[in-house]
Design an enzyme around this catalytic site. Structure first.
Site, PDB file in Angstrom:
ATOM      1  N   SER A  18      13.020  -9.135  10.541  1.00  0.00           N
ATOM      2  CA  SER A  18      13.143  -9.939   9.325  1.00  0.00           C
ATOM      3  C   SER A  18      12.270  -9.333   8.237  1.00  0.00           C
ATOM      4  CB  SER A  18      12.767 -11.390   9.615  1.00  0.00           C
ATOM      5  OG  SER A  18      11.542 -11.449  10.288  1.00  0.00           O
ATOM      6  N   CYS A  19      12.391  -9.906   7.056  1.00  0.00           N
ATOM      7  CA  CYS A  19      11.708  -9.446   5.862  1.00  0.00           C
ATOM      8  C   CYS A  19      10.230  -9.190   6.163  1.00  0.00           C
ATOM      9  CB  CYS A  19      11.852 -10.530   4.792  1.00  0.00           C
ATOM     10  SG  CYS A  19      11.130 -10.130   3.239  1.00  0.00           S
ATOM     11  N   PRO A  20       9.612  -8.076   5.824  1.00  0.00           N
ATOM     12  CA  PRO A  20      10.114  -6.981   4.995  1.00  0.00           C
ATOM     13  C   PRO A  20      10.579  -5.755   5.799  1.00  0.00           C
ATOM     14  CG  PRO A  20       7.758  -6.724   5.195  1.00  0.00           C
ATOM     15  CD  PRO A  20       8.168  -7.876   6.094  1.00  0.00           C
TER      16      PRO A  20
END
Lengths: 81, 397
Positions: A18-20
């Site tokens: 997931s982000c980043p």
């Protein structure tokens, strides 16, 4: 452009990340490519749907498009500028 | 116009609006305005908005359950910050359901470990700073408490360290990507994509009913906080509002968008609370208790590293759980426990006096100077970020 038959130089799989992380991995892989080569990013983070198209178009690079795959992931295509 | 035509055009209009609200993303600047307005409303309604206090309440219950704490904590459904957290979660979950985006999202095991570690660091940092990225930074700054600015510096430094770690990890640890399952046959014979919006609508009704139930037992304040939290969760999920980006992206991609949004939102929040406080609608010292500057700065630094590892701060952890991310459930558990334990540690060793005390900006600069200084400070942040976007001076990768 027909994205399903596109010829890519390299594929980066970010499924489950997931982000980043997807964006970091994309940036790293793109650095190693030559101008005109195409990078495919595979990922299933909903955030990538907004991050990658926007970031992929920055600078000389070109975001070519994205295609949803039936397992919930999305394929993104970026051409190095 | 025949009635049939009329109804079909109403239906078409409703469909278009549904897509605009629940399928297309809200722009971040709009969310920044909504967030400042909602935070001001919470301040007027009860006490300033925070998140970590609710997490701590949940952690305290665990410590009480295993016998570490002897004092019984507040019940979670009677604790204001716990209630607004429930609201944020419910709002994000409703929003994810309405846009058919809810799904249990698994991650590789290293990501789970980072989620827990990030949560522990954030919990620990929030205890020192007197709040998380919301209570210790966003609301603290909005309430004109100097601790908010000190935490902001810490968050920036922590984000830089955290990003360095992520880059190291990417070069040195290879992680197998998750193998996704092919879409399975409809579970229990139901097409969940079709059902999701109905469950979301049900959740909305449940929150409204909860407000009236709280009202009926003379607890409108708590019910209202639940509802405000619900709106915050909706706004945050629809815009994918993420405080982490404001601190991380200038170093990572150079992008300044979130810096602009957070700065604008803080200017609205700060000016709004200046009106409320200067006019004595609320006691000016409300929400000014953040340990300036050691606690806020050091806590911010630890928190900053944690939020990068977890991939979410206190607020985005909540809305991402609403979207179904398993990693952030672990973050939440680490955060709650570490926050409750660190708070206990600070109390036992009497550290709170040593790490600083609440400083009110107008006491330092006078009312007349506080407002222009506040605006100039955030404008400078924005201009430096825009300059960095062009020059990539601070980009480390």
């Amino acid at each position: 452009m027909d994205l399903t038959n596109i010829e890519v130089t390299q594929v980066v799989d970010t499924c489950g990340l997931s982000c980043p992380m997807p964006l970091l991995k994309t940036k790293k892989a793109l650095k190693a490519l030559k101008s005109g080569e195409i990078l495919e990013v595979l990922g299933n983070d909903p955030g990538s749907k907004y991050d990658l198209p926007e970031w992929g178009d920055k600078g000389d690079n070109e975001f070519l498009g994205m295609v949803d795959v039936d397992d919930g992931a999305t394929r993104y295509f970026i051409k190095k500028g | 116009m025949t009635s049939e035509n009329f109804f079909s055009s109403v239906k078409e209009e409703a469909r278009k609006n549904y897509i605009a609200i629940f399928e297309q993303d809200w722009p971040a600047w709009l969310a920044g305005i909504f967030l400042a307005v909602l935070a001001l409303l919470i301040f007027l309604w009860d006490t300033p908005w925070g998140i970590a206090g609710g997490y701590r309440n949940w952690g305290d219950w665990f410590l009480y359950g295993v016998g570490v704490n002897s004092q019984k904590p507040f019940l979670p459904w009677q604790h204001p910050m716990s209630m607004s957290n429930f609201g944020i979660f419910a709002g994000a979950l409703m929003s994810a359901l309405m846009s058919r985006q809810f799904k249990i999202r698994r991650a590789p095991s290293l990501e789970y470990a980072k989620g827990i570690m990030g949560g522990v660091l954030m919990g620990c940092g929030a205890a020192f700073a007197g709040g998380c990225n919301v209570g210790g930074f966003y609301t603290a700054t909005g309430m004109l408490s100097m601790g908010g600015i000190a935490m902001m510096m810490g968050l920036g430094a922590g984000a830089w360290i955290g990003l360095r770690y992520l880059l190291w990890e990417m070069e040195n640890i290879s992680m197998k990507p998750l193998v996704l399952k092919k879409k399975s046959a409809p579970f229990l014979g139901v097409n969940w994509d079709k059902v999701q919006p109905y469950i979301g609508a049900g959740l909305f009704i449940a929150v409204v009913v909860a407000f009236y139930l709280y009202s009926s037992i003379d607890k409108s304040t708590l019910g209202g906080i639940l509802f405000f939290g619900f709106l915050i969760g909706l706004v945050m999920h629809r815009s994918r509002f993420c405080f982490v980006r404001a601190f991380r992206c200038p170093f990572m991609t150079g992008e300044a968008d979130m810096v602009k949004v957070v700065a604008m939102s803080l200017m609205i929040y700060g000016m709004g609370s200046a009106v409320i406080k200067w006019a004595w609608i609320k006691d000016p010292m409300v929400g000014v208790y953040h340990p300036f500057f050691l606690g806020s700065l050091g806590g911010g630094l630890i928190f900053g590293v944690g939020m990068i590892l977890a991939g979410g701060c206190a607020s985005s952890t909540l809305w991402r759980i609403g979207e179904g991310h398993v990693k952030l459930v672990m973050t939440l558990m680490g955060f709650s426990l570490a926050n409750a334990l660190t708070q206990k540690f600070i109390a036992v060793y009497n550290l709170s006096e040593k790490i600083g005390k609440g400083v009110f900006m107008p006491d330092l600069f006078s009312w007349g100077m506080t407002i222009p200084l506040f605006i100039i400070f955030f404008l400078v942040w924005v201009f430096v970020a825009i300059w960095n976007e062009e020059s990539e001076k601070f980009v480390i990768f």
